[in-house]
Scaffold this motif. Structure first.
Motif, PDB file in Angstrom:
ATOM      1  N   ILE A   8      10.207  97.873 -24.570  1.00 22.50           N
ATOM      2  CA  ILE A   8       9.368  97.005 -25.418  1.00 22.50           C
ATOM      3  C   ILE A   8       9.863  95.552 -25.365  1.00 22.50           C
ATOM      4  N   GLY A   9      10.001  95.055 -24.139  1.00 17.61           N
ATOM      5  CA  GLY A   9      10.336  93.653 -23.949  1.00 17.61           C
ATOM      6  C   GLY A   9      11.815  93.349 -23.786  1.00 17.61           C
ATOM      7  N   GLN A  10      12.697  94.302 -24.095  1.00 19.58           N
ATOM      8  CA  GLN A  10      14.126  94.056 -23.930  1.00 19.58           C
ATOM      9  C   GLN A  10      14.507  94.129 -22.452  1.00 19.58           C
ATOM     10  N   ASN A  11      15.624  93.508 -22.110  1.00 20.10           N
ATOM     11  CA  ASN A  11      16.110  93.544 -20.740  1.00 20.10           C
ATOM     12  C   ASN A  11      16.928  94.802 -20.485  1.00 20.10           C
ATOM     13  N   ILE A  12      16.928  95.249 -19.236  1.00 20.30           N
ATOM     14  CA  ILE A  12      17.772  96.369 -18.833  1.00 20.30           C
ATOM     15  C   ILE A  12      19.225  95.918 -18.878  1.00 20.30           C
ATOM     16  N   ARG A  13      20.062  96.659 -19.610  1.00 16.38           N
ATOM     17  CA  ARG A  13      21.458  96.251 -19.774  1.00 16.38           C
ATOM     18  C   ARG A  13      22.433  97.258 -19.165  1.00 16.38           C
ATOM     19  N   GLN A  14      21.917  98.236 -18.467  1.00 14.31           N
ATOM     20  CA  GLN A  14      22.782  99.171 -17.756  1.00 14.31           C
ATOM     21  C   GLN A  14      23.566  98.415 -16.687  1.00 14.31           C
ATOM     22  N   ASP A  15      24.888  98.644 -16.611  1.00 10.31           N
ATOM     23  CA  ASP A  15      25.727  97.922 -15.648  1.00 10.31           C
ATOM     24  C   ASP A  15      25.418  98.307 -14.210  1.00 10.31           C
ATOM     25  N   ASN A  16      25.160  99.579 -13.988  1.00  8.84           N
ATOM     26  CA  ASN A  16      24.994 100.082 -12.622  1.00  8.84           C
ATOM     27  C   ASN A  16      23.517 100.163 -12.235  1.00  8.84           C
ATOM     28  N   VAL A  17      22.897  98.999 -12.060  1.00 11.88           N
ATOM     29  CA  VAL A  17      21.511  98.906 -11.622  1.00 11.88           C
ATOM     30  C   VAL A  17      21.492  98.162 -10.290  1.00 11.88           C
ATOM     31  N   TYR A  18      20.842  98.738  -9.293  1.00 12.69           N
ATOM     32  CA  TYR A  18      20.859  98.154  -7.960  1.00 12.69           C
ATOM     33  C   TYR A  18      19.442  98.090  -7.395  1.00 12.69           C
ATOM     34  N   ALA A  19      19.154  96.992  -6.724  1.00  8.49           N
ATOM     35  CA  ALA A  19      17.875  96.814  -6.039  1.00  8.49           C
ATOM     36  C   ALA A  19      18.096  97.012  -4.545  1.00  8.49           C
ATOM     37  N   LEU A  20      17.288  97.860  -3.924  1.00  7.07           N
ATOM     38  CA  LEU A  20      17.413  98.131  -2.490  1.00  7.07           C
ATOM     39  C   LEU A  20      16.299  97.393  -1.739  1.00  7.07           C
ATOM     40  N   LYS A  21      15.942  97.867  -0.569  1.00 10.09           N
ATOM     41  CA  LYS A  21      14.958  97.158   0.255  1.00 10.09           C
ATOM     42  C   LYS A  21      13.527  97.597  -0.038  1.00 10.09           C
ATOM     43  N   ASN A  22      13.327  98.905  -0.206  1.00 11.14           N
ATOM     44  CA  ASN A  22      11.982  99.453  -0.365  1.00 11.14           C
ATOM     45  C   ASN A  22      12.086 100.865  -0.924  1.00 11.14           C
ATOM     46  N   SER A  23      10.946 101.508  -1.115  1.00 11.90           N
ATOM     47  CA  SER A  23      10.937 102.853  -1.703  1.00 11.90           C
ATOM     48  C   SER A  23      11.584 103.913  -0.804  1.00 11.90           C
ATOM     49  N   PRO A  24      11.352 103.910   0.521  1.00 12.90           N
ATOM     50  CA  PRO A  24      12.055 104.893   1.359  1.00 12.90           C
ATOM     51  C   PRO A  24      13.572 104.789   1.242  1.00 12.90           C
ATOM     52  N   SER A  25      14.097 103.568   1.082  1.00 13.15           N
ATOM     53  CA  SER A  25      15.553 103.422   0.941  1.00 13.15           C
ATOM     54  C   SER A  25      16.032 103.998  -0.389  1.00 13.15           C
ATOM     55  N   VAL A  26      15.172 103.973  -1.425  1.00 13.33           N
ATOM     56  CA  VAL A  26      15.523 104.603  -2.701  1.00 13.33           C
ATOM     57  C   VAL A  26      15.623 106.119  -2.522  1.00 13.33           C
ATOM     58  N   LEU A  27      14.654 106.701  -1.817  1.00 18.58           N
ATOM     59  CA  LEU A  27      14.680 108.138  -1.558  1.00 18.58           C
ATOM     60  C   LEU A  27      15.940 108.531  -0.786  1.00 18.58           C
ATOM     61  N   GLU A  28      16.278 107.754   0.221  1.00 14.52           N
ATOM     62  CA  GLU A  28      17.471 108.045   1.016  1.00 14.52           C
ATOM     63  C   GLU A  28      18.735 107.947   0.168  1.00 14.52           C
ATOM     64  N   TYR A  29      18.810 106.912  -0.666  1.00 12.71           N
ATOM     65  CA  TYR A  29      20.005 106.706  -1.488  1.00 12.71           C
ATOM     66  C   TYR A  29      20.203 107.871  -2.461  1.00 12.71           C
ATOM     67  N   VAL A  30      19.128 108.252  -3.147  1.00  9.48           N
ATOM     68  CA  VAL A  30      19.238 109.328  -4.138  1.00  9.48           C
ATOM     69  C   VAL A  30      19.582 110.646  -3.467  1.00  9.48           C
ATOM     70  N   ALA A  31      19.043 110.889  -2.273  1.00 12.66           N
ATOM     71  CA  ALA A  31      19.329 112.130  -1.554  1.00 12.66           C
ATOM     72  C   ALA A  31      20.802 112.237  -1.171  1.00 12.66           C
ATOM     73  N   GLU A  32      21.501 111.085  -1.114  1.00  9.06           N
ATOM     74  CA  GLU A  32      22.898 111.082  -0.682  1.00  9.06           C
ATOM     75  C   GLU A  32      23.888 110.842  -1.814  1.00  9.06           C
ATOM     76  N   ASN A  33      23.428 110.500  -3.016  1.00  5.46           N
ATOM     77  CA  ASN A  33      24.325 110.149  -4.118  1.00  5.46           C
ATOM     78  C   ASN A  33      23.978 110.968  -5.360  1.00  5.46           C
ATOM     79  N   THR A  34      24.881 111.859  -5.744  1.00  2.00           N
ATOM     80  CA  THR A  34      24.596 112.805  -6.820  1.00  2.00           C
ATOM     81  C   THR A  34      24.444 112.131  -8.179  1.00  2.00           C
TER      82      THR A  34
END
Length: 266
Positions: free
Chosen positions: A116-142
């Motif tokens: 509701i308008g607040q900023n994300i304050r989680q420390d471990n937030v990362y932006a990758l290149k695209n959606s396929p790279s998100v799928l690859e990352y999650v498949a490799e990191n538990t």
């Protein structure tokens, strides 16, 4: 010549240049953005063409299959930093959130709809290149949670996509508060078409075409096609919820001995 870019970047490109006729984005223009086009004697036109689900995925070994809306909010605000903070988890690592791009519309959506308008304050937030790279990352990191659009996991005809889906879980999210016309009694739902259409899945957002053509042209024709029967069926095939309902008639074989409700009562 289609250009693929994050939603916010696409809107900025359309406002600052003259070569973009049409933008497909998950929000309409703001008043200030409309004024920029109007200063160029352009009256932008909006049309919703489908509804998309923002999807959360996790590693296959993660036993957490359901997230409450409160858990999701606390993860984004950094109140839940470790998987030990989540009920039913078998992991002890820190939670890591990955998006497709720093200018992704999914980030803005989660800020607006979940926080509701607040900023994300989680420390471990990362932006990758695209959606396929998100799928690859999650498949490799538990320890990760990936945020993508539902169309990236809906094409089960794609062999590569089926391989990805065998390595990740699609998290179910707690349905919205009472008042939403959800026809099901379950508490948690995935981002599938029927649940998007009925409002049971809470992370749903409309997708609009934003047209800046001053006369009938290629952009106008494409919008008409997307809004028509064939275009809406293509949207439906992509796993999205078409703006105009796609009716389906199913005929079931009558089981011997079962009561036929279609026959009039005596």
């Amino acid at each position: 010549n289609p250009l693929y870019m994050p939603g916010e970047e696409a809107i900025r490109t359309m406002l600052t240049g003259d070569s973009i006729r049409l933008t497909i984005a998950t929000r309409m223009l703001t008043e200030e953005e409309e004024e920029i086009l109007e200063s160029k004697t352009i009256a932008p036109r909006h049309r919703q063409i489908f509804t998309e689900g923002v999807t959360l995925i996790s590693h296959k070994e993660n036993k957490v299959k359901d997230l409450t809306r409160d858990d999701l909010r606390k993860i984004l605000l950094g109140d839940h930093k470790s998987w030990t903070d989540i009920s039913g988890s078998n992991l002890k690592n820190e939670i890591r959130i990955v998006f497709d791009h720093a200018a992704s519309g999914t980030i803005r959506f989660l800020k607006d709809s979940v926080l509701i308008g607040q900023n994300i304050r989680q420390d471990n937030v990362y932006a990758l290149k695209n959606s396929p790279s998100v799928l690859e990352y999650v498949a490799e990191n538990t320890n990760s949670i990936g945020v993508i659009g539902v169309s990236w996991i809906s094409d089960v005809d794609d062999e590569k996509m089926r391989d990805f889906l065998s390595k990740v879980n699609v998290l179910r999210i707690e349905k919205p508060d009472s008042g939403v016309p959800c026809a099901y009694e379950e508490q948690f739902f995935g981002p599938w078409q029927s649940f998007l259409n009925q409002g049971c899945y809470p992370l749903r957002r409309p997708v609009f075409t934003i047209l800046r053509e001053t006369s009938f042209g290629l952009g106008t024709g494409l919008v008409s096609f997307l809004d028509g029967p064939v275009g809406q069926r293509i949207v439906h095939k992509a796993g999205l919820s078409a703006f105009h309902g796609i009716p389906r008639r199913v005929k079931l074989q009558h089981k011997e001995g079962a009561r036929n409700p279609l026959k009039s009562k005596k």
